[in-house]
Design a protein around this motif. Sequence first.
Motif: not given
Length: 278
Positions: A83, A185-191
């Motif tokens: 990544y 959020t960055p985590f929501q975009t990632f997941w």
Amino acid sequence: MGPLVLLGPPGLWLLLLLVFPTLVILELSLVPDIRPGDLVNPSGFDNYLRVFNSVNLKVMGQSLMFATGTMLICLFLGFPVAYNIALNSPKQWQNLLLLGFVLPLWTSSLLRSYAWVTILEGQTGVLDTLLTGLGLPALRLLNQPMAVIIGMSYSYLPYMVLILYATLEKLDHRVLEASADLGATPFQTFWKITVPMSFKGIAAGSLLVFITALGDFVDPELLGGASSMTIARLIYNQFLGPTQNWGFGSALSMVLILLVSIAIALLLRYGDSRPQKS
């Protein structure tokens, strides 16, 4: 006629080097107690019944545990690496960083395993010497199942990183930017964006690592000791060891082929269907 001509060479290759040897192994697996030089006379499924006794089931379970553990560790370690190389590293550095991960593959797998023997060896090993020097207890990992998983994870991590990088590098950055613009959020975009869009790469990398780890012979032999018997080592003993029972070894080989085929069918089907649902 044109497609048949194009399919001819690969079809002949598969017929001679895959289909024909598999049929020979299948025929040998139906002969009980066959030795080198004996005539082939298929007579039943005794070898397959022997495969499924408690001792051999334990060996197959241990092989599946090694392969699954190696696959999960490679995925857990490989995804952040791929990544960051694909999405966060400058373009001019990406090839150099990938080369750093591919370099271990240029050495012999035997040398890599012996290097881990030096690191994990008890008392005089690098790891335990470092731990005891810091006042911590020695781990004595050599000849333990964990040593096998560590060695195989190190060997197959580059394959996982390469496949995940090839998938992540093709992600549409505009989709990731749109997700951030809409408040994710960055985590929501990632997941919810990155992981589903890279699921084919995750499935392909996991499949490659699982299959190669399931048939690995060198790492369990050098790092696991007698307590880490695997199906690959069991097959070796039947063909080249003192046992010399080709029929039972062929039955074990057919079971290994079946396990790999099931893994390929499940992972490829799931990997193909997941992006369509998203």
